[in-house]
Scaffold this active site. Structure first.
Site, PDB file in Angstrom:
ATOM      1  N   ASP A 133       0.830  -1.202   0.000  1.00  0.00           N
ATOM      2  CA  ASP A 133       0.000   0.000   0.000  1.00  0.00           C
ATOM      3  C   ASP A 133       0.867   1.256   0.000  1.00  0.00           C
ATOM      4  O   ASP A 133       1.629   1.483   0.942  1.00  0.00           O
ATOM      5  CB  ASP A 133      -0.886  -0.072   1.264  1.00  0.00           C
ATOM      6  CG  ASP A 133      -1.977   0.969   1.284  1.00  0.00           C
ATOM      7  OD1 ASP A 133      -2.022   1.819   0.385  1.00  0.00           O
ATOM      8  OD2 ASP A 133      -2.788   0.917   2.226  1.00  0.00           O
TER       9      ASP A 133
ATOM     10  N   ASP B 233     -10.447   4.570  -0.999  1.00  0.00           N
ATOM     11  CA  ASP B 233     -11.081   3.581  -0.114  1.00  0.00           C
ATOM     12  C   ASP B 233     -12.610   3.586  -0.225  1.00  0.00           C
ATOM     13  O   ASP B 233     -13.240   4.639  -0.202  1.00  0.00           O
ATOM     14  CB  ASP B 233     -10.709   3.870   1.350  1.00  0.00           C
ATOM     15  CG  ASP B 233      -9.250   3.575   1.622  1.00  0.00           C
ATOM     16  OD1 ASP B 233      -8.469   3.409   0.656  1.00  0.00           O
ATOM     17  OD2 ASP B 233      -8.878   3.512   2.810  1.00  0.00           O
TER      18      ASP B 233
HETATM   19  C1  GLA Z   1      -5.286   2.562   3.001  1.00  0.00           C
HETATM   20  C2  GLA Z   1      -5.866   1.438   2.145  1.00  0.00           C
HETATM   21  C3  GLA Z   1      -6.878   0.672   2.961  1.00  0.00           C
HETATM   22  C4  GLA Z   1      -6.216   0.114   4.220  1.00  0.00           C
HETATM   23  C5  GLA Z   1      -5.591   1.245   5.022  1.00  0.00           C
HETATM   24  C6  GLA Z   1      -4.761   0.721   6.182  1.00  0.00           C
HETATM   25  O1  GLA Z   1      -6.259   3.524   3.311  1.00  0.00           O
HETATM   26  O2  GLA Z   1      -6.440   1.948   0.977  1.00  0.00           O
HETATM   27  O3  GLA Z   1      -7.429  -0.382   2.177  1.00  0.00           O
HETATM   28  O4  GLA Z   1      -5.253  -0.834   3.857  1.00  0.00           O
HETATM   29  O5  GLA Z   1      -4.741   2.035   4.203  1.00  0.00           O
HETATM   30  O6  GLA Z   1      -4.106   1.724   6.884  1.00  0.00           O
END
Ligand code: GLA
Length: 386
Positions: free
Chosen positions: A152, A210
């Site tokens: 990520d 998200d």
């Molecule tokens: C980002 C990702 C989420 C999750 C969070 C964790 O926002 O897009 O899917 O993994 O980080 O901190």
């Protein structure tokens, strides 16, 4: 054409059991021939996840019948990370302690297990990232027994070149471990990742920010995938983010839309709810074999819209057996009648229709099928030329 060459090369490498430099057959193809299915801790538990909860989710995945329905990965998201030791080796924090015993446990259930990290100095939740420790971390994850890595970005900006370099580095580091590990790219779709995600080793890549547990967020993301269909296929998938089904923020019709749309999109089906506390309706949605088969169809085609008219959208997904799945989506706030003209999904003349949620053959129709679709709801049918 290009994909065919890659495919036969992948097959050759697999058959020969050898690894070509810079090309990992395991990651390219066999790790995700169909969209990955599983569960991830983030949407429901976020920073509250711990090893005990992960074990309980694995137990529930088996006991509920989800494993039998095809769910395979139990994925630990952010906030497991502890500190590095003097050698630079990462350790889990107090919520996890012993990663090897956790992976052994999940594997003993006939499941696989995933982990999370970031290519930068910190993860999105502010924990230790992987920067400068790529090979070391990949080795650690492989030794622990992980089968899947969500990587990520978690940095405020980044050029496509920086991101490509970071992801390729992790692809190579994972390949070096010799363990097949699914690589899940997460950088919110920046820099048109769908155009290059596969070339940096991604088996799936997030195409958006998200998801949130409400209809507007889900619909904006799901219906917004139109146009990305040409970038998905066996081994490499667009990822419109994890499921919110069962988390409580949408009504039954909306969750049915969510699951149907993700299946038509050939999206990864990564449940994001608490599997130990599912209503019968949630379980029924998540385990409908006929809808899952749409998502997992071996042809690996991502669906696309063929009609967009006011609140109505009709999406189609061609399946390996020559039939077409059509999703009749009503994005409006009132139930309404929708008509699927077979010509719109490329079929001339009479066809049979099966409703995949009602699980019933509806018979044969000369040229179209009409049905009432609930507000924010869907009717999902499989149509076959006679
Ligand atoms: C980002 C990702 C989420 C999750 C969070 C964790 O926002 O897009 O899917 O993994 O980080 O901190």
């Amino acid at each position: 054409m290009k994909r065919n060459i890659g495919t036969s090369l992948g097959l050759l490498v697999l058959l020969a059991g050898i690894a070509l430099p810079g090309f990992s057959a395991a990651q390219e193809k066999s790790a995700a021939p169909t969209p990955p299915m599983g569960w991830n801790s983030w949407n429901h538990f976020a920073e509250k996840i711990d090893a005990r909860t992960v074990r309980a989710q694995a137990d529930a995945m088996v006991a509920s019948g989800m494993r039998e329905a095809g769910y395979l990965y139990v994925n630990v998201d952010d906030t497991w990370e502890g500190k590095r030791d003097d050698q630079g080796i990462i350790h889990p924090n107090g919520k996890f302690r012993d990663m090897k015993s956790l992976t052994d446990y999940v594997h003993s259930k006939g499941l696989k297990i995933g982990l999370y990290s970031s290519p930068g100095p910190k993860t999105c939740a502010g924990f230790e990232g992987t920067l400068g420790h790529e090979e070391q971390d990949a080795q650690t994850y492989a030794q622990w027994g992980f089968d899947y890595l969500k990587y990520d970005w978690c940095q405020p900006t980044g050029t496509p070149e920086q991101m490509k370099a970071a992801y390729s580095k992790m692809r190579d580091a994972l390949a070096k471990t010799g363990r097949p590990i699914v690589l899940s790219l997460c950088q919110y779709g920046w820099g048109n990742v769908w155009e290059w995600g596969q070339s940096v080793g991604g088996n799936l890549w997030r195409t958006t920010g998200d998801i949130e547990d409400n209809y507007d967020s889900m619909a904006q993301i799901g219906f917004g995938q139109a146009g990305l269909e040409k970038y998905a296929g066996p081994g490499h998938w667009n990822d419109p983010d994890m499921l919110e089904v069962g988390n409580g923020g949408m009504n039954e019709d909306e969750y049915r839309t969510h699951f149907s749309l993700w299946s038509v999109l050939a999206a990864p089906l990564i449940a994001g709810n608490d599997l130990t506390k599912m209503t019968p309706y949630t379980l029924e949605l998540l385990t409908n074999r006929e809808v899952i088969a749409v998502d997992q169809d071996p042809l690996g085609r991502q669906g696309y819209p063929v009609v967009q008219e006011g609140p109505f959208e009709i999406w189609m997904k061609p399946l390996a057996d020559g039939s077409i799945v059509a999703g009749l989506f009503n994005r409006g706030k009132a139930a309404d009648k929708m008509t699927l003209y077979f010509a719109h999904i490329g079929l001339a003349g009479e066809a049979t229709v099966r409703d995949l949620w009602v699980k019933r053959d509806l018979g044969s129709f000369p040229d179209k099928y009409s049905v009432y679709v609930p507000a924010h709801g869907v009717v999902l049918v499989k149509v076959k030329a006679k």
